[in-house]
Write a protein that holds these residues in place. Structure first.
Motif, PDB file in Angstrom:
ATOM      1  N   ALA A   1       0.863  -1.184   0.000  1.00  0.00           N
ATOM      2  CA  ALA A   1       0.000   0.000   0.000  1.00  0.00           C
ATOM      3  C   ALA A   1       0.898   1.231   0.000  1.00  0.00           C
ATOM      4  CB  ALA A   1      -0.916   0.006   1.224  1.00  0.00           C
ATOM      5  N   ARG A   2       0.340   2.324  -0.530  1.00  0.00           N
ATOM      6  CA  ARG A   2       1.053   3.587  -0.602  1.00  0.00           C
ATOM      7  C   ARG A   2       0.457   4.485   0.473  1.00  0.00           C
ATOM      8  NH1 ARG A   2       3.875   5.895  -5.154  1.00  0.00           N
ATOM      9  NH2 ARG A   2       3.584   8.154  -5.238  1.00  0.00           N
ATOM     10  N   VAL A   3       1.326   5.061   1.293  1.00  0.00           N
ATOM     11  CA  VAL A   3       0.843   5.850   2.429  1.00  0.00           C
ATOM     12  C   VAL A   3       1.243   7.314   2.221  1.00  0.00           C
ATOM     13  CG1 VAL A   3       0.863   6.109   4.940  1.00  0.00           C
ATOM     14  CG2 VAL A   3       1.140   3.838   3.916  1.00  0.00           C
ATOM     15  N   THR A   4       0.233   8.178   2.191  1.00  0.00           N
ATOM     16  CA  THR A   4       0.498   9.611   2.010  1.00  0.00           C
ATOM     17  C   THR A   4      -0.170  10.375   3.156  1.00  0.00           C
ATOM     18  OG1 THR A   4      -1.395   9.702   0.538  1.00  0.00           O
ATOM     19  CG2 THR A   4       0.757   9.489  -0.501  1.00  0.00           C
ATOM     20  N   GLY A   5       0.017  11.692   3.151  1.00  0.00           N
ATOM     21  CA  GLY A   5      -0.558  12.517   4.211  1.00  0.00           C
ATOM     22  C   GLY A   5       0.248  12.418   5.489  1.00  0.00           C
ATOM     23  N   ILE A   6       1.541  12.221   5.353  1.00  0.00           N
ATOM     24  CA  ILE A   6       2.407  12.079   6.525  1.00  0.00           C
ATOM     25  C   ILE A   6       3.787  12.645   6.190  1.00  0.00           C
ATOM     26  CG2 ILE A   6       3.127   9.702   5.890  1.00  0.00           C
ATOM     27  CD1 ILE A   6       3.097   9.120   8.938  1.00  0.00           C
ATOM     28  N   ASP A   7       4.405  13.273   7.184  1.00  0.00           N
ATOM     29  CA  ASP A   7       5.739  13.855   6.991  1.00  0.00           C
ATOM     30  C   ASP A   7       6.709  13.125   7.926  1.00  0.00           C
ATOM     31  OD1 ASP A   7       8.031  15.317   6.841  1.00  0.00           O
ATOM     32  OD2 ASP A   7       7.116  17.243   7.418  1.00  0.00           O
ATOM     33  N   LEU A   8       7.518  12.272   7.358  1.00  0.00           N
ATOM     34  CA  LEU A   8       8.407  11.438   8.181  1.00  0.00           C
ATOM     35  C   LEU A   8       9.658  12.187   8.644  1.00  0.00           C
ATOM     36  CD1 LEU A   8       8.187   7.989   6.330  1.00  0.00           C
ATOM     37  CD2 LEU A   8       6.808   8.834   8.226  1.00  0.00           C
ATOM     38  N   SER A   9       9.755  13.464   8.279  1.00  0.00           N
ATOM     39  CA  SER A   9      10.880  14.246   8.811  1.00  0.00           C
ATOM     40  C   SER A   9      10.532  14.773  10.209  1.00  0.00           C
ATOM     41  CB  SER A   9      11.222  15.416   7.883  1.00  0.00           C
ATOM     42  OG  SER A   9      10.200  16.391   7.945  1.00  0.00           O
ATOM     43  N   GLN A  10       9.287  14.509  10.641  1.00  0.00           N
ATOM     44  CA  GLN A  10       8.828  14.953  11.970  1.00  0.00           C
ATOM     45  C   GLN A  10       8.568  13.731  12.854  1.00  0.00           C
ATOM     46  OE1 GLN A  10       8.779  18.209  12.714  1.00  0.00           O
ATOM     47  NE2 GLN A  10       9.599  18.424  10.632  1.00  0.00           N
TER      48      GLN A  10
END
Ligand code: SIN
Length: 280
Positions: free
Chosen positions: A14-23
Motif C-alpha cells: 500500500a502507498r501511504v500519504t498525508g504524513i511527513d516522516l521528517s517529523q
C-alpha cells in the motif's frame, strides 16, 4: 494531515500519504501505520524529504533496531547499512533470491525499512511475495504435509567463508563481512502463526532454509525447492517501484522479498535498517 492508505491492488503493498516522516510521529499515527502494515505487509511512503536521522527515528518507533550481522554499517551510524550498486559494477545483484531478512537468527527482525538515496531511472524494483496468501491457496492435502515441519535455517550459503558473498572473483561495492558465524543453525516452524495477527504463512525459504528437522537432506531439499517455487508464484507477488524520496517498510513475518536488476549503467543506493523482533 490525514493519513491515507491506498492498497496496491496486488498481492500486498500500500502507498501511504498525508504524513511527513521528517517529523516525530505521535502514538496514534504510529498505531495507524502499524495497523496498515499488518494488513498490507509492505508500506511505501513517497515524497519524503528525509535522511538517516529520520530513518532511525522511524525504525525506533516500530520496535527498535534489529541485529544486523555480516554487514558493516555506514560510517557514523551503528544500525544503518547501505544497499548499494555502482553504475559500473559487474558483480551479481545483491539479494536477488527470495528471502526473509536474517531468518537464521534466533530472534529475526520483524521488519525492514529501506530509504531511497540514489534511485536509477528504471529497473531495481523490490519484489515481495505474500506468504499468507501462498499458504491460504495451498491445496489442503499439501497443507497437512507441511503444517508441522520445522525448518533448519543458516546463513552459510550466503555469508560463510565459502558463501556467495565471500567469492573473491566478485567485487561488491557493499560492505559485506562474511564470517564463520554463518555456519550456525537455527530452527523455526516452516509455517508459523504471525506473532501479531495469528495468521499462518510460510516463513523464509530455501537458501536461508537449508534443511527440515528429521528429514533426509535430499528429500528436504527437493521439498523445499518445490515449496519455494510455490512461494514465489506470480499471484502472490507484488513489484514495488522505487521513487526518489521514498521509504518502504515491510513485514518479514508475512512476506518474502528479493532485489531485481535492470538498471545497468546506473547507480542505486538505499539505506536500510531492520526492526527488532516483536516480543509482544
Ligand atoms: C534487501 O534484500 O534488503 C535488498 C532489497 C533491494 O535491494 O531491493
Amino acid at each position: 494531515m490525514t493519513l491515507r492508505v491506498e492498497p496496491s491492488g496486488g498481492a500486498c503493498g500500500a502507498r501511504v500519504t498525508g504524513i511527513d516522516l521528517s517529523q516525530p510521529l505521535d502514538p496514534e499515527t504510529i498505531a495507524e501505520i502499524r495497523k496498515a502494515w499488518l494488513e498490507h505487509h509492505v508500506l511505501a511512503f513517497p515524497d519524503q524529504a528525509i535522511g538517516d536521522d529520520d530513518l532511525e527515528r522511524f525504525t525506533l518507533a516500530f520496535g527498535g533496531f534489529g541485529e544486523d550481522p555480516f554487514f558493516a554499517p555506514i560510517p557514523g551510524r551503528e544500525h544503518i547499512a547501505a544497499i548499494r550498486r555502482e553504475a559500473e559494477e559487474t558483480s551479481p545483484i545483491f539479494a536477488e533470491n527470495w528471502h526473509a531478512d536474517w531468518s537464521f537468527r534466533e530472534h529475526p527482525p520483524a521488519g525492514t525499512c529501506l530509504m531511497a538515496v540514489d534511485i536509477p531511472p528504471h529497473g531495481g524494483d523490490t519484489h515481495f511475495a505474500n506468504q499468507h496468501l501462498a499458504w491460504d491457496m495451498l491445496p489442503e492435502v499439501r497443507k497437512a504435509e507441511l503444517a508441522d515441519l520445522i525448518a533448519v535455517h543458516s546463513a552459510r550459503l550466503a555469508y560463510s567463508p565459502e558463501g556467495t558473498y565471500a567469492a573473491r572473483d566478485k567485487q561488491w561495492s557493499m560492505d559485506i563481512r562474511p564470517g564463520e558465524a554463518a555456519y550456525a543453525t537455527q530452527t523455526h516452524p516452516l509455517v508459523p502463526a504471525h506473532p501479531e495477527t495469528g495468521r499462518r504463512g510460510f516463513y523464509s525459504t530455501l537458501g536461508y532454509i537449508i534443511g527440515i528437522e528429521g528429514m533426509a537432506q535430499d528429500r528436504a531439499i527437493a521439498l523445499l525447492r518445490e515449496v519455494q517455487q510455490w512461494q514465489g508464484d506470480e499471484p502472490f507477488v507484488f513489484a514495488q517501484k522505487w521513487e526518489p524520496g521514498m521509504l518502504v517498510m515491510w513485514d518479514n513475518r508475512s512476506v518474502l522479498h528479493r532485489a531485481t536488476g535492470g538498471y545497468e549503467g546506473h547507480r542505486r543506493e538505499l539505506h536500510r535498517t531492520t526492526i527488532a523482533a516483536w516480543r509482544g
